[in-house]
Write a protein that holds these residues in place. Structure first.
Motif, PDB file in Angstrom:
ATOM      1  N   GLU A 182       5.890  -6.596  -5.560  1.00  0.00           N
ATOM      2  CA  GLU A 182       5.090  -5.643  -3.449  1.00  0.00           C
ATOM      3  C   GLU A 182       3.893  -5.899  -3.567  1.00  0.00           C
ATOM      4  N   ARG A 204       4.130  -8.039   3.269  1.00  0.00           N
ATOM      5  CA  ARG A 204       2.992  -6.099   3.148  1.00  0.00           C
ATOM      6  C   ARG A 204       1.154  -5.810   2.811  1.00  0.00           C
ATOM      7  N   SER A 208      -0.662  -4.286   6.601  1.00  0.00           N
ATOM      8  CA  SER A 208      -1.313  -3.185   6.326  1.00  0.00           C
ATOM      9  C   SER A 208      -2.892  -4.300   6.861  1.00  0.00           C
ATOM     10  N   LYS A 260       6.736  -1.006   5.205  1.00  0.00           N
ATOM     11  CA  LYS A 260       6.480  -1.218   4.956  1.00  0.00           C
ATOM     12  C   LYS A 260       7.814  -0.844   3.761  1.00  0.00           C
ATOM     13  N   ASN A 262      12.163  -1.861   3.798  1.00  0.00           N
ATOM     14  CA  ASN A 262      12.331  -3.324   3.354  1.00  0.00           C
ATOM     15  C   ASN A 262      13.687  -3.147   2.667  1.00  0.00           C
ATOM     16  N   TRP A 574       6.996   5.338   0.296  1.00  0.00           N
ATOM     17  CA  TRP A 574       5.917   4.708  -0.444  1.00  0.00           C
ATOM     18  C   TRP A 574       5.073   5.023  -0.876  1.00  0.00           C
TER      19      TRP A 574
END
Length: 607
Positions: A182, A204, A208, A260, A262, A574
């Motif tokens: 990731e 990912r 962003s 983000k 999952n 994260w």
């Protein structure tokens, strides 16, 4: 007090309502209890009473485990049923003045611009210089062979820009097999170069980048390097107590991808409904996908007398799974066994109910008939068929079986359960729960799946330790299970249950049985602490947030309870703790509110 404001006399009437509390039949005045199933309560006058137009009927209820503290606690779904044909009259609940609770208003969020880029969750490393890259009218993606799906998802995440080669901001894709699953990097100069070692990493990175492009008209030049703290970052959605459309599920998936996460943990079955099609047992959805007056499942959680509910066909579920997969989100289904199984038992009594069981129990939600019998052959036939079909629908290598909140008293007066104890050399009835769950674990292992369960799954001490435990009772529950050798997903109610009220004000919706918590408390939740052994740290796989929907009836209520606290949770799951900054998170979140507005999300305002 019940007032007849109609133009008709009412005789032989029953008052039906939803109220979260346990009635004591000996402590009622003016009425008698006809039935209580969960939080559905039916009452009749304790003597024949004709209610004339304009007449008032007074009665008193004493309810255990009830506290009228906020608007969520008030009775709802109130109606009268009367006459041989069970006619229905809806009852309005008059304005009720709750005791005022003064709370400190949440401060306005930091209105300063972000320290760097408005990315949530905070990346691992951001290095910027004073130069900028102007954002053009379009974006154009080069070298995206094999990334067509990720590119399309990225374009769908943009709120202002569209695909086009002329007057475009150019994005180059660069494969780098040294980057982990990731992980990603973004370099911004005269163009944007996105690097990753997998499709997941590009997904990912694009999330962003979409956040950056949605937030500004000029990007600072520089470098972003990022990877997640935890491998598992989940959100559990309860669609049983209140149903959500496939379209809403897809919107949730979109936002999980944008921030983000999952994993979508999809809660399909409980005491109040069965919401996923099982072709071997069509009765499950035919009988208990809807609840209401006269149906197998009575009105619950204020849904009222009319049929309420819905279910997901297998094709709809597969559609949602495919939609999530395009966004690199796994979908984990949950069915609840052996507790929280009332809907299944109502639909399949010939298979799942022992007519000779005289055990008496009451679950924490006030049900007396919601636990599967582990000594019935039908229980295992049911488990086999359901697991077979769910494994065909959901390709994720996991299946969640609930296993929580089995009350005291179950199976005590079941002759077949007592015989099962003796035959297997068990000493405690709880071992029967372990026996059933071990059967499910072995079945899942044969299908190439890992069993997941709430922390009570280890009660009965029968599961192999490759089961993954979701610890919900508190932070220390996660620590204890991880130190014992189980792999753990931390989901403590005090920090991650988004049905909890933001504060104790009487006008603030949400429940408070665990706590109440504001955005800042959600942001500062820390899953690891000094009580974790080194083995325990390795066993803590990640964090999950949850929306139990007993009191969350509409999509707008859902939005309000979930956002922006789930966005704070994205940073918990994260970002490394040393990279978190509450003041800067507020500044970044202010920018993200514009994107939520773009999507029509009815979040809780902090402006």
């Amino acid at each position: 007090m019940l007032t007849n404001l109609s133009q008709s006399s009412l005789t032989d009437w029953t008052l039906n309502l939803f109220l979260v509390g346990l009635l004591d039949p000996a402590k009622l005045d003016g009425v008698e209890l006809v039935r209580q199933d969960g939080s559905f309560i039916a009452l009749k006058p304790n003597m024949p009473t004709k209610l004339e137009p304009g007449q008032v009927f007074n009665f008193t209820l004493l309810v255990d485990k009830l506290a009228l503290k906020n608007i969520t606690d008030l009775p709802s779904g109130i109606y009268l049923s009367f006459g041989e044909k069970e006619q229905i009259i809806q009852v309005e609940f008059a304005p009720f003045i709750l005791p005022h609770v003064a709370v400190t208003p949440a401060p306005k969020l930091n209105q300063a611009p972000p320290n760097a880029l408005a990315i949530i969750p905070q990346p691992q490393q951001v290095e910027l210089n004073n130069d900028t890259l102007a954002i053009q009218q379009h974006v154009w993606i080069n070298n995206n062979q094999g990334l067509e799906v990720e590119s399309q998802v990225f374009l769908s995440q943009l709120s202002k820009l569209r695909l086009g080669k002329e007057k475009s901001t150019v994005i180059d894709c660069l494969w780098d097999d040294k980057l982990t699953l990731e992980a990603y990097q973004i370099a911004i100069k005269d163009k944007i170069v996105v690097s990753a070692g997998s499709k997941v990493g590009f997904g990912r990175a694009f999330a962003s980048l979409a956040q950056c492009l949605n937030a500004t008209s000029a990007l600072p030049q520089g470098f972003i390097k990022d990877q997640p703290r935890f491998a598992y970052r989940g959100f559990m959605l309860d669609c049983v107590r209140h149903f959500r459309s496939v379209e809403k599920i897809k919107q949730v998936i979109d936002l999980l991808a944008y921030y983000k996460f999952n994993t979508l943990h999809w809660h399909f079955t409980d005491d109040e409904a069965w919401r996923i099609e099982i072709k071997a047992f069509p009765q499950l959805t035919e009988t208990t996908a809807y609840r209401g007056h006269g149906l197998a499942i009575e009105s619950q959680f204020g849904s009222g007398s009319d049929p309420y509910g819905g279910f997901y066909s297998q094709e709809q579920a597969k559609e949602a799974v495919a939609y999530a997969a395009e966004r690199h989100i796994q979908v984990i289904p949950e069915i609840d066994i052996p507790g929280h199984s009332r809907a299944a038992m109502k639909a399949l009594p010939e298979l799942l109910v022992d007519p000779d069981d005289r055990s008496q129990y009451c679950s924490v939600q006030f049900y007396t008939d919601n636990v599967l019998n582990p000594a019935l052959p039908g229980t295992y036939h049911f488990i086999d068929q359901v697991i077979d079909e769910l494994c065909d629908i959901f390709p994720a290598p996991y299946l969640h079986v609930g296993a929580d909140e089995v009350p005291e008293g179950v199976w005590e007066h079941s002759a077949i359960c007592q015989k099962m104890l003796v035959d297997n050399g068990y000493q405690d009835l709880r071992e029967l729960q372990g026996h059933l769950l071990r059967y499910a674990q072995d079945k899942l292992r044969q299908k190439g799946k890992t069993l997941l369960g709430w922390e009570e799954a280890i009660h009965g001490d029968k599961l192999e330790q490759d089961a993954i435990i979701y610890a919900w009772r508190g932070v220390e529950s996660s620590i204890k299970a991880a130190n014992q050798g189980y792999q753990v997903i931390a989901t403590p109610a005090h920090f991650t249950y988004l049905d909890m009220a933001y504060n104790r004000s009487e006008v603030e919706p949400g429940t408070t049985w665990a706590t109440d918590f504001e955005l800042e408390e959600a942001y500062w939740y820390e899953p690891l602490n000094d009580n974790l052994s080194e083995t325990g740290k390795a066993n803590l796989l990640g964090v999950q947030y949850a929306l139990w929907s007993e009191f969350v009836r509409t999509d707008s209520q859902f939005d309000y309870m979930v956002f922006p606290r789930l966005i704070a949770g994205a940073e918990v799951a994260w970002s490394q703790p040393e990279h978190k900054d509450w003041q800067d998170f507020q500044a970044r979140l202010n920018v993200h509110f514009n994107y939520l507005d773009h999507l029509g999300i009815k979040y809780r305002h902090y402006k």
